[in-house]
Design a protein around this motif. Structure first.
Motif, PDB file in Angstrom:
ATOM      1  N   ALA A   1      -8.058-116.777 -21.200  1.00 29.16           N
ATOM      2  CA  ALA A   1      -7.848-115.729 -20.204  1.00 29.16           C
ATOM      3  C   ALA A   1      -6.581-116.051 -19.420  1.00 29.16           C
ATOM      4  O   ALA A   1      -6.405-117.173 -18.946  1.00 29.16           O
ATOM      5  CB  ALA A   1      -9.048-115.624 -19.273  1.00 29.16           C
TER       6      ALA A   1
ATOM      7  N   THR B   1      -8.503-110.907 -20.375  1.00 29.99           N
ATOM      8  CA  THR B   1      -9.740-111.567 -19.975  1.00 29.99           C
ATOM      9  C   THR B   1     -10.860-111.054 -20.874  1.00 29.99           C
ATOM     10  O   THR B   1     -10.722-109.996 -21.503  1.00 29.99           O
ATOM     11  CB  THR B   1     -10.109-111.282 -18.507  1.00 29.99           C
ATOM     12  OG1 THR B   1     -10.480-109.891 -18.370  1.00 29.99           O
ATOM     13  CG2 THR B   1      -8.945-111.591 -17.568  1.00 29.99           C
ATOM     14  N   PRO B   2     -11.986-111.760 -20.962  1.00 30.11           N
ATOM     15  CA  PRO B   2     -13.101-111.264 -21.779  1.00 30.11           C
ATOM     16  C   PRO B   2     -13.642-109.928 -21.282  1.00 30.11           C
ATOM     17  O   PRO B   2     -14.132-109.118 -22.069  1.00 30.11           O
ATOM     18  CB  PRO B   2     -14.156-112.370 -21.639  1.00 30.11           C
ATOM     19  CG  PRO B   2     -13.389-113.596 -21.275  1.00 30.11           C
ATOM     20  CD  PRO B   2     -12.267-113.108 -20.409  1.00 30.11           C
ATOM     21  N   GLU B   3     -13.547-109.703 -19.972  1.00 35.47           N
ATOM     22  CA  GLU B   3     -14.104-108.477 -19.391  1.00 35.47           C
ATOM     23  C   GLU B   3     -13.197-107.272 -19.560  1.00 35.47           C
ATOM     24  O   GLU B   3     -13.668-106.138 -19.720  1.00 35.47           O
ATOM     25  CB  GLU B   3     -14.375-108.682 -17.895  1.00 35.47           C
ATOM     26  CG  GLU B   3     -15.415-109.737 -17.578  1.00 35.47           C
ATOM     27  CD  GLU B   3     -14.893-111.161 -17.697  1.00 35.47           C
ATOM     28  OE1 GLU B   3     -15.715-112.088 -17.857  1.00 35.47           O
ATOM     29  OE2 GLU B   3     -13.653-111.344 -17.642  1.00 35.47           O
ATOM     30  N   LYS B   4     -11.873-107.512 -19.561  1.00 33.96           N
ATOM     31  CA  LYS B   4     -10.939-106.390 -19.612  1.00 33.96           C
ATOM     32  C   LYS B   4      -9.544-106.889 -19.936  1.00 33.96           C
ATOM     33  O   LYS B   4      -9.123-107.945 -19.467  1.00 33.96           O
ATOM     34  CB  LYS B   4     -10.932-105.657 -18.262  1.00 33.96           C
ATOM     35  CG  LYS B   4      -9.993-104.475 -18.185  1.00 33.96           C
ATOM     36  CD  LYS B   4     -10.145-103.735 -16.863  1.00 33.96           C
ATOM     37  CE  LYS B   4      -9.763-104.604 -15.684  1.00 33.96           C
ATOM     38  NZ  LYS B   4      -9.794-103.835 -14.408  1.00 33.96           N
ATOM     39  N   CYS B   5      -8.823-106.109 -20.736  1.00 30.67           N
ATOM     40  CA  CYS B   5      -7.422-106.384 -21.030  1.00 30.67           C
ATOM     41  C   CYS B   5      -6.588-105.186 -20.593  1.00 30.67           C
ATOM     42  O   CYS B   5      -7.000-104.034 -20.776  1.00 30.67           O
ATOM     43  CB  CYS B   5      -7.214-106.630 -22.519  1.00 30.67           C
ATOM     44  SG  CYS B   5      -8.154-108.028 -23.190  1.00 30.67           S
TER      45      CYS B   5
ATOM     46  N   GLU C   1      -5.919 -99.924 -21.407  1.00 33.98           N
ATOM     47  CA  GLU C   1      -6.957-100.863 -20.998  1.00 33.98           C
ATOM     48  C   GLU C   1      -8.016-100.882 -22.087  1.00 33.98           C
ATOM     49  O   GLU C   1      -8.368 -99.848 -22.649  1.00 33.98           O
ATOM     50  CB  GLU C   1      -7.554-100.425 -19.665  1.00 33.98           C
ATOM     51  CG  GLU C   1      -8.691-101.288 -19.155  1.00 33.98           C
ATOM     52  CD  GLU C   1      -9.254-100.778 -17.835  1.00 33.98           C
ATOM     53  OE1 GLU C   1     -10.498-100.669 -17.724  1.00 33.98           O
ATOM     54  OE2 GLU C   1      -8.449-100.498 -16.915  1.00 33.98           O
TER      55      GLU C   1
ATOM     56  N   VAL D   1     -11.394-103.576 -24.033  1.00 33.32           N
ATOM     57  CA  VAL D   1     -12.204-104.789 -24.059  1.00 33.32           C
ATOM     58  C   VAL D   1     -12.165-105.340 -25.475  1.00 33.32           C
ATOM     59  O   VAL D   1     -12.663-104.706 -26.413  1.00 33.32           O
ATOM     60  CB  VAL D   1     -13.658-104.520 -23.626  1.00 33.32           C
ATOM     61  CG1 VAL D   1     -14.483-105.806 -23.730  1.00 33.32           C
ATOM     62  CG2 VAL D   1     -13.705-103.964 -22.214  1.00 33.32           C
TER      63      VAL D   1
ATOM     64  N   SER E   1     -15.172-105.257 -28.220  1.00 35.61           N
ATOM     65  CA  SER E   1     -16.151-104.202 -27.913  1.00 35.61           C
ATOM     66  C   SER E   1     -16.351-103.311 -29.132  1.00 35.61           C
ATOM     67  O   SER E   1     -15.626-103.398 -30.127  1.00 35.61           O
ATOM     68  CB  SER E   1     -15.658-103.366 -26.735  1.00 35.61           C
ATOM     69  OG  SER E   1     -14.469-102.665 -27.085  1.00 35.61           O
TER      70      SER E   1
ATOM     71  N   THR F   1     -10.882-116.080 -29.562  1.00 32.85           N
ATOM     72  CA  THR F   1     -10.930-115.773 -28.125  1.00 32.85           C
ATOM     73  C   THR F   1     -10.009-116.689 -27.330  1.00 32.85           C
ATOM     74  O   THR F   1      -9.926-116.590 -26.112  1.00 32.85           O
ATOM     75  CB  THR F   1     -12.369-115.903 -27.604  1.00 32.85           C
ATOM     76  OG1 THR F   1     -12.861-117.224 -27.884  1.00 32.85           O
ATOM     77  CG2 THR F   1     -13.267-114.872 -28.261  1.00 32.85           C
TER      78      THR F   1
ATOM     79  N   LYS G   1     -12.681-119.115 -14.566  1.00 34.74           N
ATOM     80  CA  LYS G   1     -13.868-118.487 -13.992  1.00 34.74           C
ATOM     81  C   LYS G   1     -14.175-119.129 -12.645  1.00 34.74           C
ATOM     82  O   LYS G   1     -14.121-120.343 -12.484  1.00 34.74           O
ATOM     83  CB  LYS G   1     -15.071-118.652 -14.912  1.00 34.74           C
ATOM     84  CG  LYS G   1     -14.934-117.847 -16.210  1.00 34.74           C
ATOM     85  CD  LYS G   1     -16.179-118.007 -17.065  1.00 34.74           C
ATOM     86  CE  LYS G   1     -16.076-117.196 -18.355  1.00 34.74           C
ATOM     87  NZ  LYS G   1     -17.282-117.327 -19.198  1.00 34.74           N
TER      88      LYS G   1
END
Length: 265
Positions: free
Chosen positions: A120, A197-201, A212, A214, A217, A239, A264
């Motif tokens: 990340a 990031t794992p939550e959002k790019c 934007e 994920v 996903s 990842t 994190k």
């Protein structure tokens, strides 16, 4: 594009805190006032107390090697900038360092990658592309395949006016596009910024948000399956990995390379 492992930074800071004069230089650089001892073309840092940015500039002594800076709580450290070619331990002779930038200089360049890997992070770079030119920025690259783009997603770099690729600058190649075109004409510098990031790019061109997504996903997997990457077993799976600047056989320059690893909380 040698980068610095954040897990080792406390020890490195402890061992390499420089003199009071150096700290003053770092403070001056952070506040945007050029120091006589610092390259005036060096990138500007954003002043924060809880975020660490790494930026890379050319050695102000000889302009032939890279020097990295870490700016954190006004402590300045010099780090060697030590890129390598993909699957090699050295940097291709085709890359030339001059005028505060690294430039593709012809035969013998090759794709260049960081020595360290990142999961990340936030990354920004200024690029100047030639007329009709093409290049790219890839992330989460590993060396299990024959080429960086067979594992790492690519953000396109191109002259949108005279380039021949239908994939435009700032798009995630064959996966996520944008109806906007915030690029500047050939001969001018563009700033490409990505947040991974794992939550959002997120991807930005000259401050304009393009897309934007994920990574990993359902939407991502569907798009990959419909693209040329769907037949590549390792594409988009890592990842963590190297950051790569592409040699596409066209004149391109890069400067103001910055990275902020994200941990994190």
């Amino acid at each position: 594009l040698s980068v610095f492992s954040m897990t080792a930074s406390p020890r490195l800071v402890q061992n390499h805190i420089r003199s009071e004069e150096s700290r003053k230089i770092a403070c001056t650089q952070l506040l945007g006032r050029p120091s006589a001892m610092v390259n005036r073309s060096a990138p500007s840092f954003r002043r924060t107390d809880d975020e660490t940015y790494m930026a890379y500039q050319f050695n102000y002594r000889d302009q032939t090697t890279f020097t990295g800076w870490i700016a954190h709580n006004f402590v300045e450290l010099l780090l060697p900038f030590d890129p390598t070619n993909f699957k090699k331990d050295t940097l291709g002779e085709g890359w030339k360092i001059a005028d505060g930038s690294i430039t593709w200089g012809g035969k013998g360049a090759g794709d260049i990658i960081t020595r360290d890997q990142f999961d990340a992070f936030e990354f920004t770079v200024d690029y100047n592309i030639s007329k009709g030119g093409n290049s790219g920025l890839m992330y989460h690259v590993t060396e299990v395949a024959d080429a960086p783009w067979q594992t790492g997603p690519e953000i396109q770099i191109q002259d949108n006016k005279d380039g021949h690729d239908p994939q435009k600058a700032g798009w995630l190649y064959q996966l996520y596009s944008s109806e906007k075109d915030a690029t500047k004409p050939v001969g001018e510098w563009n700033t490409l910024r990505i947040l991974i990031t794992p939550e959002k790019c997120e991807q930005y061109m000259n401050g304009v948000k393009y897309c934007e997504y994920v990574k990993g996903s359902d939407d991502w997997n569907e798009r990959v399956a419909k693209s040329k990457f769907g037949k590549m077993p390792h594409f988009g799976k890592p990842t963590t990995g190297y950051i790569c600047l592409q040699d596409h056989g066209n004149l391109v320059s890069f400067r103001n390379i910055k990275i902020r690893p994200i941990t994190k909380k």
